[in-house]
Design a protein around this motif. Structure first.
Motif, PDB file in Angstrom:
ATOM      1  N   UNK A 149      32.128  33.513  25.156  1.00  0.00           N
ATOM      2  CA  UNK A 149      34.099  34.145  25.581  1.00  0.00           C
ATOM      3  C   UNK A 149      34.821  32.719  25.406  1.00  0.00           C
ATOM      4  N   UNK A 150      34.185  31.808  26.362  1.00  0.00           N
ATOM      5  CA  UNK A 150      35.005  30.473  26.602  1.00  0.00           C
ATOM      6  C   UNK A 150      35.417  29.834  25.299  1.00  0.00           C
ATOM      7  N   UNK A 151      35.797  29.982  24.371  1.00  0.00           N
ATOM      8  CA  UNK A 151      35.835  29.695  23.289  1.00  0.00           C
ATOM      9  C   UNK A 151      36.423  29.915  22.730  1.00  0.00           C
ATOM     10  N   UNK A 152      36.851  31.948  22.651  1.00  0.00           N
ATOM     11  CA  UNK A 152      37.763  32.662  22.506  1.00  0.00           C
ATOM     12  C   UNK A 152      38.835  32.266  22.921  1.00  0.00           C
ATOM     13  N   UNK A 153      38.373  32.887  24.472  1.00  0.00           N
ATOM     14  CA  UNK A 153      39.807  32.702  25.079  1.00  0.00           C
ATOM     15  C   UNK A 153      40.450  30.831  24.822  1.00  0.00           C
ATOM     16  N   UNK A 154      39.540  29.684  25.285  1.00  0.00           N
ATOM     17  CA  UNK A 154      40.295  28.703  24.811  1.00  0.00           C
ATOM     18  C   UNK A 154      41.622  28.712  23.954  1.00  0.00           C
ATOM     19  N   UNK A 155      40.684  29.032  22.556  1.00  0.00           N
ATOM     20  CA  UNK A 155      41.650  28.724  20.982  1.00  0.00           C
ATOM     21  C   UNK A 155      43.052  29.994  21.684  1.00  0.00           C
ATOM     22  N   UNK A 156      42.477  30.807  22.427  1.00  0.00           N
ATOM     23  CA  UNK A 156      43.483  31.828  23.124  1.00  0.00           C
ATOM     24  C   UNK A 156      44.754  31.481  23.905  1.00  0.00           C
ATOM     25  N   UNK A 157      44.366  30.791  24.598  1.00  0.00           N
ATOM     26  CA  UNK A 157      45.371  29.955  25.807  1.00  0.00           C
ATOM     27  C   UNK A 157      45.790  28.875  25.014  1.00  0.00           C
ATOM     28  N   UNK A 158      45.386  28.343  24.392  1.00  0.00           N
ATOM     29  CA  UNK A 158      45.664  27.367  23.912  1.00  0.00           C
ATOM     30  C   UNK A 158      46.818  27.437  22.674  1.00  0.00           C
ATOM     31  N   UNK A 159      46.619  28.591  22.133  1.00  0.00           N
ATOM     32  CA  UNK A 159      47.997  29.084  21.212  1.00  0.00           C
ATOM     33  C   UNK A 159      48.640  29.913  21.872  1.00  0.00           C
ATOM     34  N   UNK A 160      48.666  30.145  22.851  1.00  0.00           N
ATOM     35  CA  UNK A 160      49.366  31.501  24.087  1.00  0.00           C
ATOM     36  C   UNK A 160      50.352  29.880  24.972  1.00  0.00           C
ATOM     37  N   UNK A 161      49.636  28.339  25.244  1.00  0.00           N
ATOM     38  CA  UNK A 161      50.258  27.818  26.039  1.00  0.00           C
ATOM     39  C   UNK A 161      51.099  26.956  25.493  1.00  0.00           C
ATOM     40  N   UNK A 162      50.786  26.293  23.463  1.00  0.00           N
ATOM     41  CA  UNK A 162      51.234  26.030  22.779  1.00  0.00           C
ATOM     42  C   UNK A 162      52.777  27.071  22.323  1.00  0.00           C
ATOM     43  N   UNK A 163      52.686  27.803  22.451  1.00  0.00           N
ATOM     44  CA  UNK A 163      54.033  29.617  21.786  1.00  0.00           C
ATOM     45  C   UNK A 163      55.364  28.673  23.208  1.00  0.00           C
ATOM     46  N   UNK A 164      54.597  28.598  24.200  1.00  0.00           N
ATOM     47  CA  UNK A 164      54.703  29.463  25.923  1.00  0.00           C
ATOM     48  C   UNK A 164      56.354  27.931  25.918  1.00  0.00           C
ATOM     49  N   UNK A 165      55.410  26.282  26.017  1.00  0.00           N
ATOM     50  CA  UNK A 165      56.430  25.653  25.496  1.00  0.00           C
ATOM     51  C   UNK A 165      56.486  24.609  26.951  1.00  0.00           C
TER      52      UNK A 165
END
Lengths: 101, 236
Positions: free
Chosen positions: B148-164
């Motif tokens: 779960x940690x790896x899936x949620x990390x990827x999701x968070x990183x992609x979202x964080x990257x988009x937030x700016x």
């Protein structure tokens, strides 16, 4: 490779090596009283320093800003046992709100 | 290796085993989900999505990952970040030592199992009455969190990257809160509380005079000195 990649690599190799060492090294070596005493408080020390720096360090100066509101919110959440993830959401919201004002 | 006492019926054991797995899944899912915070913080600190995901996949030890990102975010060099991170990972050595008698792993199994040695898997394993249940708690917790940690990390990183702009949504305040959340359960004795207060003061005093990241490393190392002074007094 960039500096950040080297840092990431060092973290990955270092942290894995420590985990493997725990399963591999004879317990007597590391359960030595001196080692245990010397290392027992490292996590507390590092985490306390990380809290301080993350909440109040600026560019080579101590600054009081919106982050402190986030930290105060976190303390309140921890006192009433709000789940970790929710606590982070509240802390972020408090920081963002104070910054807007 | 399991130490089933003769008076325990197989039925009782199965129920106890199921309870261990249930607890492990609960902790594993709860902890695994907050990988999303780590993921979001990576890009906020200037890491790429790949670098953020590499940390969760290869380092896989939450507090150390947060520490690296925290130091880099506050302007510290990646090497200072790595040093802080690996110092913090030192506790996993002691987790490994306490789990090793229950795990009894050799060869390639030891190499794989080592990766799962973290706070939560150890906590859910080491307290069990039998080695069989210790292994159940350890592996179910460790593997659940890893996935779960790896899936949620990827999701968070992609979202964080988009937030700016991470500061606009208060993510820097959330990082301080995250470290406090990790520290909180350790403040269970006068010694640890005193160390925390001393280190906070020391780190803030050092901020104007040292490069970013250095106050954190010196803070952690000062705890070694305090541990030698006070640890002994508590033991004796």
């Amino acid at each position: 490779m960039t500096d950040v990649w080297w840092g990431v690599l060092a973290v990955c190799v270092g942290c894995y090596a420590l985990k493997l060492a725990g399963l591999s090294v004879p317990a007597v070596v590391l359960e030595h009283r001196f080692t245990v005493r010397a290392t027992a408080l490292i996590p507390v020390g590092l985490l306390a320093a990380l809290v301080a720096v993350q909440a109040a360090a600026g560019d080579r100066e101590v600054v009081i800003d919106a982050r402190l509101a986030g930290l105060a919110t976190a303390v309140a959440c921890l006192l009433v046992r709000v789940p970790f993830l929710l606590m982070l959401v509240f802390a972020a919201a408090a920081t963002a709100l104070v910054r807007l004002v | 290796m399991s130490e089933h006492s003769p008076e325990q019926s197989p039925q009782y054991d199965r129920e106890a085993d199921r309870a261990v797995v249930r607890d492990a899944l609960g902790v594993g899912i709860g902890v695994g989900l907050y990988g999303v915070t780590f993921g979001a913080l990576g890009p906020a600190a200037g890491l790429s999505v790949w670098q953020t995901c590499a940390l969760s996949f290869l380092a896989f030890t939450g507090a150390s990952q947060f520490a690296f990102v925290g130091v880099v975010a506050s302007g510290g060099s990646p090497i200072a970040g790595a040093l802080t991170s690996v110092l913090l990972g030192g506790r996993n050595v002691f987790y490994g030592i306490s789990m090793a008698p229950h795990l009894q792993v050799r060869g390639w199994r030891r190499w794989v199992t080592a990766h799962l040695v973290i706070d939560e898997s150890t906590a859910m394993g080491v307290t069990r009455p039998t080695s069989h249940q210790a292994r159940l708690g350890f592996y179910w917790t460790g593997i659940t969190i890893f996935l779960i940690w790896n899936v949620t990390t990827a999701a968070g990183a992609i979202a964080g990257d988009a937030i700016g702009d991470p500061e606009a949504i208060g993510l820097d305040g959330a990082v301080a809160a995250a470290f406090l959340g990790l520290l909180w359960p350790r403040l269970d004795s006068p010694v640890t509380r005193t160390v925390a207060v001393v280190v906070v003061a020391l780190a803030l005093l050092l901020v104007p005079f040292t490069a970013p990241g250095v106050p954190i490393i010196l803070g952690g190392l000062s705890a070694v000195a305090l541990g030698l002074v006070w640890g002994g007094r508590r033991d004796d």
